[in-house]
Write an enzyme that holds these catalytic residues in place. Structure first.
Site, PDB file in Angstrom:
ATOM      1  N   GLU A  76     -31.364 -10.908  18.925  1.00  0.00           N
ATOM      2  CA  GLU A  76     -30.644  -9.390  18.483  1.00  0.00           C
ATOM      3  C   GLU A  76     -32.153  -8.036  18.996  1.00  0.00           C
ATOM      4  O   GLU A  76     -32.778  -7.780  18.634  1.00  0.00           O
ATOM      5  CB  GLU A  76     -30.903  -9.121  17.137  1.00  0.00           C
ATOM      6  CG  GLU A  76     -30.009  -7.664  16.440  1.00  0.00           C
ATOM      7  CD  GLU A  76     -28.617  -7.063  17.086  1.00  0.00           C
ATOM      8  OE1 GLU A  76     -28.353  -6.548  17.325  1.00  0.00           O
ATOM      9  OE2 GLU A  76     -28.151  -8.169  17.615  1.00  0.00           O
ATOM     10  N   CYS A 121      -7.431   3.128  -1.057  1.00  0.00           N
ATOM     11  CA  CYS A 121      -6.976   1.742  -0.768  1.00  0.00           C
ATOM     12  C   CYS A 121      -6.969   0.507  -0.822  1.00  0.00           C
ATOM     13  O   CYS A 121      -8.389   0.050  -1.031  1.00  0.00           O
ATOM     14  CB  CYS A 121      -8.138   1.951   1.165  1.00  0.00           C
ATOM     15  SG  CYS A 121      -7.589   1.002   2.508  1.00  0.00           S
ATOM     16  N   GLN A 135     -20.161  -8.020   9.379  1.00  0.00           N
ATOM     17  CA  GLN A 135     -18.747  -8.287   9.659  1.00  0.00           C
ATOM     18  C   GLN A 135     -17.515  -8.213   8.323  1.00  0.00           C
ATOM     19  O   GLN A 135     -17.791  -7.660   7.378  1.00  0.00           O
ATOM     20  CB  GLN A 135     -18.517 -10.263   9.620  1.00  0.00           C
ATOM     21  CG  GLN A 135     -19.737 -11.204  10.715  1.00  0.00           C
ATOM     22  CD  GLN A 135     -18.499 -10.996  11.725  1.00  0.00           C
ATOM     23  OE1 GLN A 135     -17.594 -10.111  11.774  1.00  0.00           O
ATOM     24  NE2 GLN A 135     -19.090 -11.807  13.081  1.00  0.00           N
ATOM     25  N   CYS A 179      -1.092   6.223   5.656  1.00  0.00           N
ATOM     26  CA  CYS A 179      -1.854   6.262   6.617  1.00  0.00           C
ATOM     27  C   CYS A 179      -1.157   4.291   7.348  1.00  0.00           C
ATOM     28  O   CYS A 179      -0.962   3.881   6.743  1.00  0.00           O
ATOM     29  CB  CYS A 179      -2.968   5.846   5.797  1.00  0.00           C
ATOM     30  SG  CYS A 179      -4.641   5.005   6.364  1.00  0.00           S
ATOM     31  N   CYS A 220      -5.247   0.943   8.866  1.00  0.00           N
ATOM     32  CA  CYS A 220      -5.452  -0.405   8.853  1.00  0.00           C
ATOM     33  C   CYS A 220      -4.810  -1.417   8.876  1.00  0.00           C
ATOM     34  O   CYS A 220      -4.544  -2.593   8.593  1.00  0.00           O
ATOM     35  CB  CYS A 220      -6.830   0.139   8.074  1.00  0.00           C
ATOM     36  SG  CYS A 220      -8.398   0.832   8.139  1.00  0.00           S
ATOM     37  N   ASN A 245     -22.773 -14.444  20.434  1.00  0.00           N
ATOM     38  CA  ASN A 245     -21.944 -13.436  19.424  1.00  0.00           C
ATOM     39  C   ASN A 245     -21.895 -12.287  19.802  1.00  0.00           C
ATOM     40  O   ASN A 245     -22.030 -11.445  19.006  1.00  0.00           O
ATOM     41  CB  ASN A 245     -22.150 -13.491  17.756  1.00  0.00           C
ATOM     42  CG  ASN A 245     -20.657 -12.887  17.341  1.00  0.00           C
ATOM     43  OD1 ASN A 245     -19.819 -12.677  17.195  1.00  0.00           O
ATOM     44  ND2 ASN A 245     -21.256 -12.706  15.333  1.00  0.00           N
ATOM     45  N   CYS A 251       0.788  -0.871  -0.301  1.00  0.00           N
ATOM     46  CA  CYS A 251       0.409  -0.066   0.056  1.00  0.00           C
ATOM     47  C   CYS A 251       0.451   1.299   0.038  1.00  0.00           C
ATOM     48  O   CYS A 251       1.158   1.547   0.254  1.00  0.00           O
ATOM     49  CB  CYS A 251      -0.604  -0.023   0.781  1.00  0.00           C
ATOM     50  SG  CYS A 251      -1.952   1.145   1.273  1.00  0.00           S
ATOM     51  N   CYS A 287     -15.174 -10.888  19.641  1.00  0.00           N
ATOM     52  CA  CYS A 287     -14.468 -10.523  18.546  1.00  0.00           C
ATOM     53  C   CYS A 287     -13.172  -9.302  19.847  1.00  0.00           C
ATOM     54  O   CYS A 287     -12.553  -8.695  19.457  1.00  0.00           O
ATOM     55  CB  CYS A 287     -14.834  -9.093  17.922  1.00  0.00           C
ATOM     56  SG  CYS A 287     -16.141  -8.059  19.040  1.00  0.00           S
TER      57      CYS A 287
END
Length: 399
Positions: A275, A89, A213, A11, A14, A323, A3, A350
């Site tokens: 949910e 990106c 996700q 940057c 991420c 989850n 990148c 996560c």
């Protein structure tokens, strides 16, 4: 993956570990997670190979801050260099860059002033895009007030004609001066208001404010792993003459990824997904209809619903899938699971740290199998799925 924004230092948001080869990164991440969870293992715990997917072109959602001027807008990330445009990106799938360039063209034509954080002036704050594996896109503009929408409405036909992959456009109203990317109010502008996202063996229907996700390919493998473990549990129970038709609760079900895969793997099971987001439940029900799956989806607080339902005539289910968000289950739901008598739990996390905290509150439920999940390549962020089994003191030889 390379990148040029990373290489120039513009940057690192991420891809902070982009220079670390994948085998080393995975080994380091897996070792960290397995060490953290070691106190909660049952005898003979099996750690399978990590779930991995593409290292570039995978990111299902792009969240871009609008900078520059109305004449020359830039799309960047909060906290990044104000002069760096990040539309290209390499984490974004094919087609996203073109859609983001179309969004910038709309801002220019409509002359919408970008929001200046320091001065608290301007109208448009962020541009959000969701991408499906089939190359379709859901586009959202985050504005400070509804008054800012008249000009973009007028100019929408041209970018939609230039970018037919955009199936839905909406505006999010976010008047507060906060670090949050979006507000509560969503105003449809054009299109169906949802995006079909093929994920694993089912199609999920994502609304503008639904959680999706980050890595669709990896998410599909994650859901398949949950279904495989549930099938193993069901097979073992039938061997013990408990019969078919297991009751399964998927708490924090979101768009129904786990629930729909479980229903596909175990057609005789009675699967319920819960949910708190009504918008997500609308998408989950649409996914069930598309899949022909027999799943009951409910909009409710997962903790309150589980506790109340388990107190009813049918009692707790045979299998619970959880989850939760990064904060984890919390003491109330973890405490209920510990007391519930539920023998089998599938926990997709996560945040391994909050998972460890929850496991400490559920000492009767031990990890018998687990997999590290590479949901965020090039980062320290770790995802993990574990299979929990209730054990009695001194019980050994579990599988």
């Amino acid at each position: 993956m390379r990148c040029h924004h990373f290489d120039s230092g513009a940057c690192r948001s991420c891809t902070p570990l982009l220079d670390l080869p994948r085998p080393r990164r995975l080994a380091r991440g897996r070792e960290r997670v397995e060490r953290l969870l070691a106190p909660h293992l049952a005898p003979g715990t099996i750690w399978s190979e990590p779930i991995v997917g593409a290292e570039q072109g995978f990111r299902a959602r792009g969240k871009m801050a609008v900078g520059g001027t109305a004449q020359a807008p830039l799309l960047t990330l909060p906290g990044q260099s104000a002069g760096t445009d990040l539309c290209d990106c390499p984490l974004y799938p094919d087609g996203v860059e073109e859609v983001l360039e179309g969004a910038k063209a709309l801002i220019r034509r409509a002359q919408i002033p970008p929001y200046d954080v320091a001065r608290r002036r301007g109208e448009i704050k962020n541009v959000l895009v969701t991408s499906s594996p089939d190359g379709e896109h859901l586009l959202r503009f985050v504005a400070r007030a509804t008054a800012a929408l008249e000009r973009p409405r007028e100019h929408l036909p041209r970018p939609l004609e230039a970018h037919p992959s955009v199936v839905s456009v909406s505006a999010n109203i976010h008047p507060e001066h906060t670090t949050r990317v979006e507000g509560e109010e969503e105003i449809p502008l054009v299109g169906a208001g949802r995006l079909a996202v093929r994920t694993g063996d089912v199609t999920l229907f994502s609304r503008p404010q639904s959680f999706l996700q980050t890595h669709t390919e990896v998410a599909g493998a994650l859901y398949r792993q949950g279904a495989e473990w549930a099938r193993e549990i069901a097979g073992a129970r039938e061997d013990q003459e408990t019969g078919p038709g297991l009751r399964i609760w998927d708490l924090y079900c979101g768009l129904g990824g786990f629930a729909l895969h479980l229903a596909r793997a175990l057609p005789a099971a009675r699967v319920t997904g819960v949910e708190v987001s009504a918008q997500a439940i609308d998408g989950a029900r649409e996914g069930a209809e598309a899949a022909g799956a027999r799943v009951r989806f409910l909009a409710a607080d997962a903790t309150a619903w589980a506790i109340e339902e388990a107190a009813g005539p049918a009692g707790p289910p045979d299998i619970v899938v959880v989850n939760p968000p990064r904060r984890g289950l919390g003491p109330e739901l973890a405490g209920w699971l510990e007391r519930s008598g539920v023998r089998d739990v599938l926990y997709s996390s996560c945040n391994p740290a909050s998972l460890a905290d929850d496991l400490a509150a559920m000492p009767s439920l031990r990890i018998v199998a687990g997999r590290y999940v590479d949901m965020f390549p090039h980062t320290e962020h770790a995802e993990v799925i574990v299979r929990l089994r209730r054990i009695a003191p001194g019980e050994e030889g579990l599988s």
